[in-house]
Design a protein around this motif. Structure first.
Motif, short mmCIF file in Angstrom:
data_model
loop_
_atom_site.label_atom_id
_atom_site.label_comp_id
_atom_site.label_asym_id
_atom_site.label_seq_id
_atom_site.Cartn_x
_atom_site.Cartn_y
_atom_site.Cartn_z
N TYR A 343 -38.10 21.50 3.22
CA TYR A 343 -37.72 21.15 4.60
C TYR A 343 -38.91 20.73 5.46
CZ TYR A 343 -35.48 21.31 9.16
OH TYR A 343 -35.00 20.96 10.40
N GLU A 354 -29.81 13.28 8.70
CA GLU A 354 -29.25 12.81 7.43
C GLU A 354 -30.35 12.50 6.42
OE1 GLU A 354 -26.10 11.82 4.76
OE2 GLU A 354 -26.38 13.12 6.49
N ARG A 357 -31.73 15.79 5.21
CA ARG A 357 -30.80 16.46 4.28
C ARG A 357 -30.89 15.85 2.88
NH1 ARG A 357 -26.01 15.74 1.96
NH2 ARG A 357 -25.75 13.65 2.86
N GLN A 361 -32.44 17.42 -0.70
CA GLN A 361 -31.70 17.40 -1.97
C GLN A 361 -32.54 16.81 -3.08
OE1 GLN A 361 -27.91 15.37 -1.54
NE2 GLN A 361 -26.84 17.29 -1.82
#
Length: 452
Positions: A343, A354, A357, A361
């Motif tokens: 993060y 977005e 995120r 991933q």
């Protein structure tokens, strides 16, 4: 044995300390050069968006010449290291001279073609009139000095083939430093020197090549690693064939990676701009996270080639397996570090939720297979070192276009972006398994031939 030595006996010294001592300076050189290249891009970005777009357009073209140079350096290293391993110093010195001349000639031909066809070439790539003017300012000078790009790369390959990786790393770092220092001076002007913009950026690059070329040629002659004698045409052609037999497939394999990444980027585009941005950042993180693997892929081949030339295939097998085990453990440690810092790292590159995120991933999934990817990279470079360039090229094709792109596409179709990332991991697992078995089988076959 101490790590203060400039070069090592690759056929006699202990395997692990030798590879460590050879890899560390190469790693430092690569990190330094990468840092200076980022500085170079930063200064050009200060000129404006159009200028930054112009330099971005040059990457596919410049990468073509760089890929050829890398391929020729791989061929050079494999041929010379094998000769040195067999105890043929005269042959190695002659091979070194021919490699430098051949590389300069081939790059010069491509550079002339690039210079003549600059406008239609970059127009085909999508450059508009405004951008094209800045491209011409940069690439006209870049093409004129391109021969000086290949000489340090091939010359460094000669040094690595002799077991010296410390000197090439110093040359890489110093050339990058020269470019980084000259960039702001020539781009923005200083004292009596006027601001030259894109012209200045290109001139700074060429001057750094001049520095690297002069230094490498001086060292090669001083150390007696290349001959300056006249070479008969028949012998000249024979050596050229030896180098090109490995160098051209290696260059082709290098060009496959950006092609595959372009296809994956197009696939990511179907998920939106945020996905493309996150994937682009992820790809850049990958190049940093795998620096140790890339450094090993430059130091392991001379070791493999020299021992292959000396008929010491058991040392080849030990070194390969040692590097494979280390890469798996090292890259797993890198994965854990990235997973914890996912993060904070993502927020460094974007403030859009977005993008953050998707990038998180990526970091939590894809780097899990970097160790497996490292095995494939080491296998590929070791195949070239064993003078099996066809196997190296086929392995690259299988990795990228049988496993990587298809698995990523299928995963994306089934489970979206998460599935695409999982597909990348599975592709690396399948390819690494194939690469491991393929290379060990090749070594065993060679061992049988030696003992027969």
């Amino acid at each position: 044995m101490t790590t203060k030595k400039t070069s090592y006996s690759l056929t006699k010294d202990d395997i692990q300390p030798t590879l460590v001592a050879m890899t560390l300076p190469m790693l430092v050189g690569m990190i330094t050069l990468m840092t200076f290249n980022l500085v170079d891009t930063f200064f050009i970005s200060m000129l404006g968006t159009v200028q930054l777009a112009a330099i971005s357009f040059t990457f596919p073209v410049s990468f073509t010449l760089i890929s050829l140079s890398i391929g020729l350096s791989i061929g050079t290293s494999a041929v010379i290291a094998k000769a040195l391993g067999a105890g043929s110093l005269t042959e190695a010195r002659t091979d070194g001279q021919v490699a430098l001349c051949l590389s300069a000639l081939l790059v010069a031909v491509l550079a002339v073609l690039g210079y003549v066809f600059t406008v239609p070439l970059f127009t085909a790539l999508g450059a508009d009139t405004d951008t094209l003017s800045y491209i011409r300012q940069y690439m006209d000078i870049w093409f004129c000095g391109a021969v000086l790009l290949v000489l340090p790369m091939v010359g460094n390959a000669v040094l690595r083939a002799s077991g010296d990786t410390k000197t090439p790393s110093i040359i890489m770092a110093c050339s990058g430093l020269v470019n980084a220092v000259l960039d702001p001076i020539l781009i923005f002007g200083l004292g009596p020197l006027p601001a030259m913009g894109m012209h200045g950026a290109a001139i700074a690059t060429v001057i750094s090549w001049v520095f690297g070329s002069a230094l490498i040629l001086y060292l090669l002659v001083k150390r007696g690693l290349i001959t300056t004698n006249w070479i008969k045409p028949i012998l000249l052609l024979s050596i050229c064939r030896k180098i090109l037999r490995i160098g051209l497939p290696a260059a082709g394999a290098n060009m496959l990676t950006p092609l595959a990444m372009g296809i994956l980027t197009a696939i990511m585009a179907s998920y939106g701009a945020a996905a493309v941005a996150a994937f682009g950042v992820g790809a850049r993180l990958e190049s940093i996270a795998c620096l140790v693997v890339l450094a090993l892929s430059m130091t392991l081949p001379p070791f493999v080639s020299q021992n292959y030339g000396a008929g010491l295939m058991s040392r080849v097998q030990q070194a390969y397996r040692l590097c494979a085990r280390f890469v798996m453990l090292w890259q797993f440690g890198i994965y854990l570090l990235l997973a914890v810092l996912a993060y904070p790292v993502a927020t460094l590159f974007s403030d859009e939720p977005e993008v953050i995120r998707i990038l998180c991933q990526f970091i939590w999934i894809v780097p899990l297979a970097y160790g497996l990817q490292g095995i494939t990279i080491l296998t590929n470079s070791s195949f070239n070192a064993l003078h099996l360039p066809g196997s190296a090229l086929v392995l690259s094709l299988i990795r990228l276009f049988v496993f990587y792109v298809p698995f990523a596409w299928l995963g994306g179709k089934l489970y979206g972006i998460t599935g695409l990332f999982i597909g990348c991991v599975l592709a690396n697992a399948f390819t690494a398994t194939l690469a491991w078995r393929w290379f060990n089988r090749a070594v065993v076959r060679n061992l049988q031939e030696v003992t027969a």
